[in-house]
Scaffold this active site. Structure first.
Site, PDB file in Angstrom:
ATOM      1  N   THR A   1       0.680  -9.684   7.703  1.00  0.00           N
ATOM      2  CA  THR A   1       1.350  -8.451   8.122  1.00  0.00           C
ATOM      3  C   THR A   1       1.876  -8.585   9.551  1.00  0.00           C
ATOM      4  OG1 THR A   1       0.868  -6.173   8.788  1.00  0.00           O
ATOM      5  CG2 THR A   1      -1.007  -7.619   8.664  1.00  0.00           C
ATOM      6  N   ASP A   2       2.884  -7.790   9.885  1.00  0.00           N
ATOM      7  CA  ASP A   2       3.387  -7.792  11.269  1.00  0.00           C
ATOM      8  C   ASP A   2       2.362  -7.184  12.227  1.00  0.00           C
ATOM      9  OD1 ASP A   2       3.611  -5.104  10.514  1.00  0.00           O
ATOM     10  OD2 ASP A   2       5.630  -4.833  11.326  1.00  0.00           O
ATOM     11  N   GLU A   3       1.348  -6.489  11.666  1.00  0.00           N
ATOM     12  CA  GLU A   3       0.366  -5.835  12.542  1.00  0.00           C
ATOM     13  C   GLU A   3      -0.470  -6.851  13.319  1.00  0.00           C
ATOM     14  OE1 GLU A   3      -1.530  -2.309  11.054  1.00  0.00           O
ATOM     15  OE2 GLU A   3       0.071  -1.982   9.602  1.00  0.00           O
TER      16      GLU A   3
ATOM     17  N   TYR B   1      -8.550  -3.805  10.864  1.00  0.00           N
ATOM     18  CA  TYR B   1      -7.700  -4.281   9.759  1.00  0.00           C
ATOM     19  C   TYR B   1      -6.822  -5.442  10.225  1.00  0.00           C
ATOM     20  CZ  TYR B   1      -3.436  -4.578   6.957  1.00  0.00           C
ATOM     21  OH  TYR B   1      -2.364  -5.058   6.243  1.00  0.00           O
TER      22      TYR B   1
ATOM     23  N   LYS C   1      -6.737  -9.486   9.217  1.00  0.00           N
ATOM     24  CA  LYS C   1      -5.564 -10.154   8.648  1.00  0.00           C
ATOM     25  C   LYS C   1      -5.157 -11.348   9.525  1.00  0.00           C
ATOM     26  CE  LYS C   1      -3.388  -9.113   5.514  1.00  0.00           C
ATOM     27  NZ  LYS C   1      -3.518  -9.440   4.060  1.00  0.00           N
TER      28      LYS C   1
HETATM   29  P1  NAD Z   1      -3.371  -1.987  -1.547  1.00  0.00           P
HETATM   30  O1  NAD Z   1      -4.557  -1.490  -0.803  1.00  0.00           O
HETATM   31  O2  NAD Z   1      -2.470  -1.025  -2.223  1.00  0.00           O
HETATM   32  O3  NAD Z   1      -3.836  -3.038  -2.653  1.00  0.00           O
HETATM   33  C1  NAD Z   1      -4.839  -3.989  -2.423  1.00  0.00           C
HETATM   34  C2  NAD Z   1      -5.330  -4.476  -3.776  1.00  0.00           C
HETATM   35  O4  NAD Z   1      -6.342  -5.482  -3.552  1.00  0.00           O
HETATM   36  C3  NAD Z   1      -5.980  -3.386  -4.629  1.00  0.00           C
HETATM   37  O5  NAD Z   1      -5.490  -3.450  -5.953  1.00  0.00           O
HETATM   38  C4  NAD Z   1      -7.464  -3.713  -4.583  1.00  0.00           C
HETATM   39  O6  NAD Z   1      -8.164  -3.324  -5.753  1.00  0.00           O
HETATM   40  C5  NAD Z   1      -7.440  -5.218  -4.418  1.00  0.00           C
HETATM   41  N1  NAD Z   1      -8.659  -5.748  -3.788  1.00  0.00           N
HETATM   42  C6  NAD Z   1      -9.283  -5.261  -2.685  1.00  0.00           C
HETATM   43  N2  NAD Z   1     -10.382  -5.986  -2.424  1.00  0.00           N
HETATM   44  C7  NAD Z   1     -10.433  -6.967  -3.371  1.00  0.00           C
HETATM   45  C8  NAD Z   1     -11.324  -8.050  -3.611  1.00  0.00           C
HETATM   46  N3  NAD Z   1     -12.407  -8.251  -2.827  1.00  0.00           N
HETATM   47  N4  NAD Z   1     -11.085  -8.858  -4.665  1.00  0.00           N
HETATM   48  C9  NAD Z   1     -10.010  -8.654  -5.470  1.00  0.00           C
HETATM   49  N5  NAD Z   1      -9.143  -7.644  -5.291  1.00  0.00           N
HETATM   50  C10 NAD Z   1      -9.337  -6.815  -4.244  1.00  0.00           C
HETATM   51  O7  NAD Z   1      -2.559  -2.868  -0.487  1.00  0.00           O
HETATM   52  P2  NAD Z   1      -1.006  -3.156  -0.375  1.00  0.00           P
HETATM   53  O8  NAD Z   1      -0.412  -2.154   0.512  1.00  0.00           O
HETATM   54  O9  NAD Z   1      -0.463  -3.392  -1.720  1.00  0.00           O
HETATM   55  O10 NAD Z   1      -1.038  -4.530   0.426  1.00  0.00           O
HETATM   56  C11 NAD Z   1      -1.107  -5.775  -0.256  1.00  0.00           C
HETATM   57  C12 NAD Z   1      -1.160  -6.900   0.761  1.00  0.00           C
HETATM   58  O11 NAD Z   1       0.016  -6.876   1.568  1.00  0.00           O
HETATM   59  C13 NAD Z   1      -2.343  -6.798   1.715  1.00  0.00           C
HETATM   60  O12 NAD Z   1      -2.819  -8.101   1.930  1.00  0.00           O
HETATM   61  C14 NAD Z   1      -1.736  -6.220   2.986  1.00  0.00           C
HETATM   62  O13 NAD Z   1      -2.451  -6.634   4.124  1.00  0.00           O
HETATM   63  C15 NAD Z   1      -0.347  -6.826   2.948  1.00  0.00           C
HETATM   64  N6  NAD Z   1       0.704  -6.040   3.620  1.00  0.00           N
HETATM   65  C16 NAD Z   1       0.862  -4.708   3.316  1.00  0.00           C
HETATM   66  C17 NAD Z   1       1.884  -3.994   3.908  1.00  0.00           C
HETATM   67  C18 NAD Z   1       2.126  -2.540   3.581  1.00  0.00           C
HETATM   68  O14 NAD Z   1       2.978  -1.896   4.180  1.00  0.00           O
HETATM   69  N7  NAD Z   1       1.443  -1.963   2.608  1.00  0.00           N
HETATM   70  C19 NAD Z   1       2.738  -4.628   4.834  1.00  0.00           C
HETATM   71  C20 NAD Z   1       2.535  -5.991   5.120  1.00  0.00           C
HETATM   72  C21 NAD Z   1       1.523  -6.672   4.498  1.00  0.00           C
HETATM   73  P1  TYD Z   2       0.012   3.930   7.819  1.00  0.00           P
HETATM   74  O1  TYD Z   2       0.789   4.344   6.605  1.00  0.00           O
HETATM   75  O2  TYD Z   2      -1.464   4.152   7.816  1.00  0.00           O
HETATM   76  O3  TYD Z   2       0.392   2.414   8.078  1.00  0.00           O
HETATM   77  P2  TYD Z   2       0.061   1.460   9.377  1.00  0.00           P
HETATM   78  O4  TYD Z   2      -0.970   2.111  10.200  1.00  0.00           O
HETATM   79  O5  TYD Z   2      -0.459   0.230   8.706  1.00  0.00           O
HETATM   80  O6  TYD Z   2       1.366   1.269  10.071  1.00  0.00           O
HETATM   81  O7  TYD Z   2       0.603   4.690   9.062  1.00  0.00           O
HETATM   82  C1  TYD Z   2       1.976   4.587   9.411  1.00  0.00           C
HETATM   83  C2  TYD Z   2       2.179   5.366  10.705  1.00  0.00           C
HETATM   84  O8  TYD Z   2       1.963   6.766  10.423  1.00  0.00           O
HETATM   85  C3  TYD Z   2       1.206   5.004  11.787  1.00  0.00           C
HETATM   86  O9  TYD Z   2       1.884   5.096  13.048  1.00  0.00           O
HETATM   87  C4  TYD Z   2       0.139   6.084  11.712  1.00  0.00           C
HETATM   88  C5  TYD Z   2       0.906   7.296  11.242  1.00  0.00           C
HETATM   89  N1  TYD Z   2       0.177   8.264  10.394  1.00  0.00           N
HETATM   90  C6  TYD Z   2       0.186   9.616  10.721  1.00  0.00           C
HETATM   91  O10 TYD Z   2       0.793  10.042  11.720  1.00  0.00           O
HETATM   92  N2  TYD Z   2      -0.493  10.487   9.901  1.00  0.00           N
HETATM   93  C7  TYD Z   2      -1.178  10.065   8.801  1.00  0.00           C
HETATM   94  O11 TYD Z   2      -1.806  10.912   8.091  1.00  0.00           O
HETATM   95  C8  TYD Z   2      -1.166   8.678   8.463  1.00  0.00           C
HETATM   96  C9  TYD Z   2      -1.907   8.156   7.265  1.00  0.00           C
HETATM   97  C10 TYD Z   2      -0.469   7.804   9.302  1.00  0.00           C
END
Ligand code: NAD
Ligand code: TYD
Length: 342
Positions: A125-127, A150, A154
């Site tokens: 992730t970019d985080e 988190y 990562k």
């Molecule tokens: P999500 O939380 O929606 O999904 C995560 C999935 O992993 C779930 O289905 C969960 O059941 C499964 N999981 C959790 N622990 C597990 C374990 N121990 N064994 C097997 N499965 C397990 O997350 P997401 O938003 O779909 O993100 C997916 C990936 O992409 C993550 O690695 C996250 O760090 C990365 N990512 C997410 C974003 C975003 O904006 N959502 C951006 C950049 C990177």
């Molecule tokens: P989030 O969706 O939790 O993603 P990330 O923290 O991984 O970027 O949050 C996106 C942005 O929105 C972040 O700046 C936190 C803010 N946020 C709120 O202001 N209110 C909320 O209830 C949530 C969940 C996030």
């Protein structure tokens, strides 16, 4: 090709399984997922009966199981998405983030080493880069300065992956993507939470002053980038993925309310998230230049489609609006409201 998708029942993972099925119909896809609160098998219901899709319920920390699955299905590539993914939850309870995100990743890498999987794609992730000031963007060589448990977990997994490449000669690639939006996102993240709350005329908790900036990418654009990285990314490299759609949270929340025809009076400014990164922005020049990737969705069109999807699929998210989930959200909200200076 036989591909293992970890976390394939989560938000990005399930969109990715559908994307790969459409783009590479001859591949065998194996989805491995523990089905935590964030995993939903319903996301893959359309693949029921597909002879080229296999679902395995399991934990990535279970080495015996991973070895069995990788051997049995002769896995050639792994797209690793399984993770604990929510920053707020990592502040409440960091332990499972280290277990799943760090140790789970290391188990997968060990199995790749032992069995000889051709390619491992670590979806980071970019985080991991931490927070930006008002200008500039993260490049692949920006320093890693994660702020939350988190993002720290990562970053650890991302670096362990690169270390397995350098030390053991594994074919690994790391991707660092910005915030995704689209269907199947669990309504604890900003966009779906705000949609679900607004549909129920519940308050929309905006952290701090709402001036934090995220760089949004449609989940399908992320999936297409991951396919490109799996097939053509250079071994040992890192690729940033981002759509160049920076928005302040408050501006985004106002836009959602407009799309839903709801009043801005639902907005509540609540206590800020500890360690809240102010701004993310991605420089995606490398993936654009090397792999010819670029986003196909504009943010305005993608956001409107996403809102429509949540409005049209209440049965997908209604369960989070009651019982233990709702209690969790409400207690978080009350705690933040109580601690809010305003
Ligand atoms: P999500 O939380 O929606 O999904 C995560 C999935 O992993 C779930 O289905 C969960 O059941 C499964 N999981 C959790 N622990 C597990 C374990 N121990 N064994 C097997 N499965 C397990 O997350 P997401 O938003 O779909 O993100 C997916 C990936 O992409 C993550 O690695 C996250 O760090 C990365 N990512 C997410 C974003 C975003 O904006 N959502 C951006 C950049 C990177
Ligand atoms: P989030 O969706 O939790 O993603 P990330 O923290 O991984 O970027 O949050 C996106 C942005 O929105 C972040 O700046 C936190 C803010 N946020 C709120 O202001 N209110 C909320 O209830 C949530 C969940 C996030």
């Amino acid at each position: 090709m036989n591909v293992l998708i970890t976390g394939g029942c989560g938000f990005i993972g399930s969109n990715l399984v559908h994307h790969l099925r459409a783009r590479r119909p001859d591949w065998t896809l194996v989805t491995l997922d523990k089905l935590t609160y964030a995993g939903n098998l319903e996301n893959l219901a359309a693949l029921e009966g597909d002879p080229k899709h296999i679902f395995v319920r399991g934990n990535i920390c279970n080495r015996e199981l991973i070895e069995h699955v990788v051997g049995l299905y002769r896995i050639e590539g792994i797209l690793h998405l399984a993770a604990e993914s929510h920053v707020d939850r990592s502040i409440l309870g960091p332990e499972v983030f280290v277990q799943t995100n760090v140790l789970g990743t290391q188990v997968l890498l060990e199995v790749c080493k032992a069995i000889g999987v051709r390619r491992f794609v670590m979806v980071s992730t970019d985080e991991v880069y931490g927070s930006l000031g008002p200008t500039g963007a993260f490049t692949e060589s920006s320093p890693l300065q994660p702020s939350s448990p988190y993002s720290a977990s990562k970053a650890a997994a991302d670096l362990v992956t690169l270390a397995y490449g350098r030390t053991f000669g594994l074919d690994v690639v790391v991707t660092r993507c910005s915030n995704n939006y689209g269907r199947y996102q669990f309504p604890e993240k900003l966009i779906p939470l705000m949609i679900v709350n607004a549909l129920h005329d519940k308050p929309l908790p905006v952290y701090g002053d709402g001036g934090n900036v995220r760089d949004w990418l449609h989940v399908e654009d992320h999936c297409e980038a991951l396919l490109g990285v799996l097939e053509r990314g250079r071994s040992g490299e890192v690729y940033n993925i981002g759509g160049g759609a920076e928005r302040k949270n408050l501006e985004l929340v106002r836009g959602l309310l407009k799309l839903l025809g709801k009043s801005e009076e639902l907005i509540r400014f609540v206590a800020d998230r500890p360690g809240h990164d102010r701004r993310y922005a991605i420089d995606p020049s490398k993936i654009r230049k090397e792999l010819g990737w670029k986003p196909a969705h504009t943010f305005e069109q993608g956001l409107a489609e996403t809102v429509r999807w949540y409005v049209d699929h209440p049965t997908w998210w209604e369960h989070v609006n009651s019982g233990a989930y709702r209690e969790y959200f409400d207690s978080q909200y009350r705690a933040r409201l109580g601690a809010s200076p305003g």
